[in-house]
Motif scaffolding. Structure first.
Motif, PDB file in Angstrom:
ATOM      1  N   LEU A 245      30.554  26.695  42.455  1.00  0.00           N
ATOM      2  CA  LEU A 245      31.147  26.877  41.128  1.00  0.00           C
ATOM      3  C   LEU A 245      32.324  25.927  40.924  1.00  0.00           C
ATOM      4  CD1 LEU A 245      31.026  30.771  40.907  1.00  0.00           C
ATOM      5  CD2 LEU A 245      29.673  29.158  39.556  1.00  0.00           C
ATOM      6  N   ALA A 246      33.087  25.688  41.989  1.00  0.00           N
ATOM      7  CA  ALA A 246      34.198  24.746  41.888  1.00  0.00           C
ATOM      8  C   ALA A 246      33.687  23.330  41.635  1.00  0.00           C
ATOM      9  CB  ALA A 246      35.035  24.792  43.161  1.00  0.00           C
ATOM     10  N   ALA A 247      32.579  22.965  42.275  1.00  0.00           N
ATOM     11  CA  ALA A 247      32.002  21.636  42.050  1.00  0.00           C
ATOM     12  C   ALA A 247      31.494  21.501  40.624  1.00  0.00           C
ATOM     13  CB  ALA A 247      30.872  21.389  43.044  1.00  0.00           C
ATOM     14  N   GLU A 248      30.876  22.550  40.114  1.00  0.00           N
ATOM     15  CA  GLU A 248      30.393  22.508  38.731  1.00  0.00           C
ATOM     16  C   GLU A 248      31.561  22.453  37.749  1.00  0.00           C
ATOM     17  OE1 GLU A 248      26.122  24.827  39.326  1.00  0.00           O
ATOM     18  OE2 GLU A 248      27.885  25.973  38.709  1.00  0.00           O
ATOM     19  N   ALA A 249      32.668  23.142  38.087  1.00  0.00           N
ATOM     20  CA  ALA A 249      33.861  23.067  37.242  1.00  0.00           C
ATOM     21  C   ALA A 249      34.438  21.655  37.246  1.00  0.00           C
ATOM     22  CB  ALA A 249      34.908  24.071  37.723  1.00  0.00           C
ATOM     23  N   PHE A 250      34.374  20.992  38.386  1.00  0.00           N
ATOM     24  CA  PHE A 250      34.811  19.592  38.450  1.00  0.00           C
ATOM     25  C   PHE A 250      33.995  18.734  37.486  1.00  0.00           C
ATOM     26  CE2 PHE A 250      33.406  15.505  40.166  1.00  0.00           C
ATOM     27  CZ  PHE A 250      34.593  14.783  40.097  1.00  0.00           C
ATOM     28  N   LEU A 251      32.681  18.913  37.482  1.00  0.00           N
ATOM     29  CA  LEU A 251      31.836  18.125  36.590  1.00  0.00           C
ATOM     30  C   LEU A 251      32.189  18.390  35.130  1.00  0.00           C
ATOM     31  CD1 LEU A 251      28.418  18.516  38.422  1.00  0.00           C
ATOM     32  CD2 LEU A 251      29.716  16.391  38.144  1.00  0.00           C
ATOM     33  N   ASP A 252      32.498  19.650  34.795  1.00  0.00           N
ATOM     34  CA  ASP A 252      32.886  19.977  33.426  1.00  0.00           C
ATOM     35  C   ASP A 252      34.212  19.322  33.049  1.00  0.00           C
ATOM     36  OD1 ASP A 252      30.617  21.531  33.117  1.00  0.00           O
ATOM     37  OD2 ASP A 252      31.625  23.401  33.685  1.00  0.00           O
ATOM     38  N   ALA A 253      35.103  19.184  34.047  1.00  0.00           N
ATOM     39  CA  ALA A 253      36.431  18.633  33.767  1.00  0.00           C
ATOM     40  C   ALA A 253      36.453  17.114  33.785  1.00  0.00           C
ATOM     41  CB  ALA A 253      37.437  19.156  34.797  1.00  0.00           C
ATOM     42  N   ALA A 254      35.460  16.484  34.425  1.00  0.00           N
ATOM     43  CA  ALA A 254      35.454  15.026  34.544  1.00  0.00           C
ATOM     44  C   ALA A 254      35.301  14.392  33.166  1.00  0.00           C
ATOM     45  CB  ALA A 254      34.325  14.579  35.453  1.00  0.00           C
ATOM     46  N   PRO A 255      36.164  13.454  32.801  1.00  0.00           N
ATOM     47  CA  PRO A 255      36.093  12.857  31.460  1.00  0.00           C
ATOM     48  C   PRO A 255      34.885  11.946  31.258  1.00  0.00           C
ATOM     49  CG  PRO A 255      37.787  11.782  32.776  1.00  0.00           C
ATOM     50  CD  PRO A 255      37.319  12.951  33.570  1.00  0.00           C
ATOM     51  N   ASP A 256      34.324  11.419  32.357  1.00  0.00           N
ATOM     52  CA  ASP A 256      33.164  10.533  32.228  1.00  0.00           C
ATOM     53  C   ASP A 256      32.456  10.465  33.566  1.00  0.00           C
ATOM     54  OD1 ASP A 256      34.491   8.487  33.886  1.00  0.00           O
ATOM     55  OD2 ASP A 256      35.730   8.138  32.114  1.00  0.00           O
ATOM     56  N   ALA A 257      31.306   9.790  33.574  1.00  0.00           N
ATOM     57  CA  ALA A 257      30.496   9.694  34.785  1.00  0.00           C
ATOM     58  C   ALA A 257      31.138   8.827  35.851  1.00  0.00           C
ATOM     59  CB  ALA A 257      29.109   9.138  34.437  1.00  0.00           C
ATOM     60  N   GLY A 258      32.193   8.087  35.489  1.00  0.00           N
ATOM     61  CA  GLY A 258      32.888   7.255  36.458  1.00  0.00           C
ATOM     62  C   GLY A 258      33.950   7.986  37.242  1.00  0.00           C
ATOM     63  N   THR A 259      34.105   9.290  36.983  1.00  0.00           N
ATOM     64  CA  THR A 259      35.064  10.098  37.749  1.00  0.00           C
ATOM     65  C   THR A 259      34.302  10.730  38.905  1.00  0.00           C
ATOM     66  OG1 THR A 259      36.305  10.560  35.723  1.00  0.00           O
ATOM     67  CG2 THR A 259      36.744  11.972  37.620  1.00  0.00           C
ATOM     68  N   TRP A 260      34.521  10.219  40.100  1.00  0.00           N
ATOM     69  CA  TRP A 260      33.696  10.608  41.246  1.00  0.00           C
ATOM     70  C   TRP A 260      34.346  11.643  42.153  1.00  0.00           C
ATOM     71  CZ3 TRP A 260      32.551   4.862  42.862  1.00  0.00           C
ATOM     72  CH2 TRP A 260      31.672   4.302  41.937  1.00  0.00           C
ATOM     73  N   ARG A 261      35.684  11.651  42.223  1.00  0.00           N
ATOM     74  CA  ARG A 261      36.392  12.498  43.175  1.00  0.00           C
ATOM     75  C   ARG A 261      37.420  13.360  42.449  1.00  0.00           C
ATOM     76  NH1 ARG A 261      36.075  10.497  48.476  1.00  0.00           N
ATOM     77  NH2 ARG A 261      36.594  12.662  48.973  1.00  0.00           N
ATOM     78  N   VAL A 262      37.800  14.471  43.045  1.00  0.00           N
ATOM     79  CA  VAL A 262      38.776  15.373  42.444  1.00  0.00           C
ATOM     80  C   VAL A 262      40.088  14.636  42.170  1.00  0.00           C
ATOM     81  CG1 VAL A 262      40.258  17.355  42.944  1.00  0.00           C
ATOM     82  CG2 VAL A 262      37.795  17.515  43.336  1.00  0.00           C
ATOM     83  N   ALA A 263      40.501  13.764  43.074  1.00  0.00           N
ATOM     84  CA  ALA A 263      41.772  13.056  42.904  1.00  0.00           C
ATOM     85  C   ALA A 263      41.792  12.172  41.674  1.00  0.00           C
ATOM     86  CB  ALA A 263      42.068  12.223  44.150  1.00  0.00           C
ATOM     87  N   GLU A 264      40.609  11.837  41.127  1.00  0.00           N
ATOM     88  CA  GLU A 264      40.536  10.947  39.973  1.00  0.00           C
ATOM     89  C   GLU A 264      40.600  11.695  38.645  1.00  0.00           C
ATOM     90  OE1 GLU A 264      36.916   8.827  40.537  1.00  0.00           O
ATOM     91  OE2 GLU A 264      37.519   8.039  42.483  1.00  0.00           O
ATOM     92  N   LEU A 265      40.593  13.017  38.676  1.00  0.00           N
ATOM     93  CA  LEU A 265      40.684  13.788  37.438  1.00  0.00           C
ATOM     94  C   LEU A 265      42.043  13.588  36.773  1.00  0.00           C
ATOM     95  CD1 LEU A 265      39.197  17.246  38.516  1.00  0.00           C
ATOM     96  CD2 LEU A 265      38.156  15.634  36.917  1.00  0.00           C
ATOM     97  N   PRO A 266      42.090  13.557  35.462  1.00  0.00           N
ATOM     98  CA  PRO A 266      43.394  13.577  34.794  1.00  0.00           C
ATOM     99  C   PRO A 266      44.157  14.835  35.216  1.00  0.00           C
ATOM    100  CG  PRO A 266      41.643  13.053  33.241  1.00  0.00           C
ATOM    101  CD  PRO A 266      40.966  13.476  34.517  1.00  0.00           C
TER     102      PRO A 266
END
Length: 437
Positions: A205-226
């Motif tokens: 669920l945390a991984a799916e939440a990361f995908l929902d929060a990622a601004p685009d497909a170029g955001t690959w890692r948690v550290a890259e999230l805004p």
């Protein structure tokens, strides 16, 4: 104990460079081959590093028949096959699928799970992460949403000893003494305490939440999230709440500064009363003969599985204690590292020349020439500034440059002043030895 997923039915570090992100995630897999100077390369994901002896036989057969014959171990406990024929993709996928190594083609590059390789084998740690490993792998393969994860996104399942926690995964499950789990999200200062029975589900669920929060497909890692990991924390709590999973905020434990590899030798202390054999592999390259010996040892004298470690070693579980010494001697006779204080301890390298077109140096030959007394710090040799497969924590970085090589000490995100070495192998070996301490 760590367990390989049963074979299901089969269907027939970020660079931040815009030029890389514009072409998408090029991380290789077993279906998307990477074309190197020595031929095609396949990276076979092995969650938790666990393969059955039968699966190991298949990997060895494919390496011999389609490639150069060796198995290359990676820093995530996966297996790479090199020098493959360009037209081998269909046969490779078919054989991997038949063996259970490719349970879901859509998810083959996202099954990036590392796990404490000695979990359940030595009496250390707070719990056996094997059940979490099998559950999380199955949940990943069953989630259409998770198929959108990058091939760089990493899960770690740590039994509480801190070994794979130190690898800096995007999502880490840490076993607790009470049977529960801590869910660490990147480098967030707060972790989430969840029931052990729901740990794997919480990680998905945390991984799916990361995908929902990622601004685009170029955001690959948690550290890259805004906003980084802290910004994701609240979204994960909400996702767990909707799933009926209780989660309590707790201070995240300090992450170990160094990822400690299992020591080579005989491992005892597990609940089963059996022993395990831990061996190192010089530069992570297992010859066909060594691989066959490891597979045969697992089948005939162990529990039928091998565990590939993120430190490019191999563990053979389930050995009778009375046979362990003789079996370890046989592995040592095959040029595997079977005891402490080996000169190969802590020495790693990328593939270098001639296998990689970007490499400026044959770093494997140089690393072998510089092997000497064991140093206090691990050392990793890189043929170019990409530093593919480098370790984490504190280590000595040797990187090839157009002028020669640079040697520096890395500690987390900080790097000491590099020492430039333009002279030959002897001067380079001296500089590396000095840096290792």
């Amino acid at each position: 104990m760590l367990a390989a997923m049963p074979p299901p039915a089969v269907s027939p570090q970020p660079t931040g460079e815009s030029s890389v992100r514009a072409r998408g995630d090029a991380c290789p897999g077993s279906l998307r081959l990477h074309h190197a100077d020595d031929g095609a390369l396949a990276r076979v994901r092995v969650p938790g590093g666990v393969v059955t002896a039968g699966q190991a036989d298949v990997l060895g057969e494919l390496a011999l028949r389609l490639g150069e014959g060796d198995i290359h171990l990676t820093s995530r406990g996966n297996a790479q096959l090199r020098a493959l024929a360009a037209d081998c993709g269909a046969e490779l996928a078919l054989r991997l699928g038949e063996s259970g190594l490719l349970p879901s083609p859509r998810h083959e590059r996202v099954r990036n799970l590392v796990a404490s390789p000695l979990s359940g084998l030595d009496g250390r740690g707070c719990g056996d992460v094997g059940p979490w490993l099998a559950q999380l792998d199955a949940l990943l393969c069953g989630s259409e949403r998770a198929a959108g994860l990058s091939g760089r996104f990493l899960f770690a399942l740590d039994d509480g000893r801190g070994d794979v926690d130190a690898l800096g995964a995007d999502l880490t499950l840490l076993a607790r003494d009470d049977g529960g789990a801590l869910l660490r999200i990147g480098t967030a200062a707060t972790a989430l305490s969840v029931p052990g029975a729901h740990a794997a589900r919480a990680a998905l669920l945390a991984a799916e939440a990361f995908l929902d929060a990622a601004p685009d497909a170029g955001t690959w890692r948690v550290a890259e999230l805004p906003g980084g990991a802290e910004a994701l924390l609240d979204a994960v709590v909400r996702a767990l709440g909707r799933a009926g999973i209780d989660a309590a905020h707790v201070a995240a434990p300090a992450r170990p500064s160094t990822a400690a590899a299992p020591e080579p030798g005989i491992v005892t202390g597990g609940r089963s009363g059996t022993a395990a054999l831990s061996v190192g592999v010089p530069l992570g390259r297992v010859t066909a003969a060594q691989w066959r010996l490891l597979s045969d040892t697992a089948r005939r004298a162990g529990d039928g599985t091998l565990r590939l470690t993120p430190w490019r070693g191999v563990v053979v579980p389930g050995v009778l204690p009375g046979r362990a010494a003789a079996l370890l001697d046989a592995l040592g006779s095959a040029a595997l590292v079977t005891g402490p204080r080996s000169p190969w301890e802590g020495v790693g390298a990328c593939i270098g020349r001639p296998g990689c077109a970007k490499s400026l140096s044959d770093v494997r030959e140089l690393a072998a020439a510089a092997v000497g007394p064991v140093g206090a710090l691990p050392v990793y040799w890189s043929g170019c500034a990409r530093r593919c497969g480098h370790p984490h924590g504190r280590w000595v970085d040797v990187v090839a440059t157009p002028e020669g090589h640079e040697v520096s000490v890395v500690h987390g995100d900080s790097r000491g002043a590099p020492v430039a070495v333009a002279a030959g192998p002897d001067a380079l070996a001296t500089a590396v030895a000095a840096a290792r301490g």
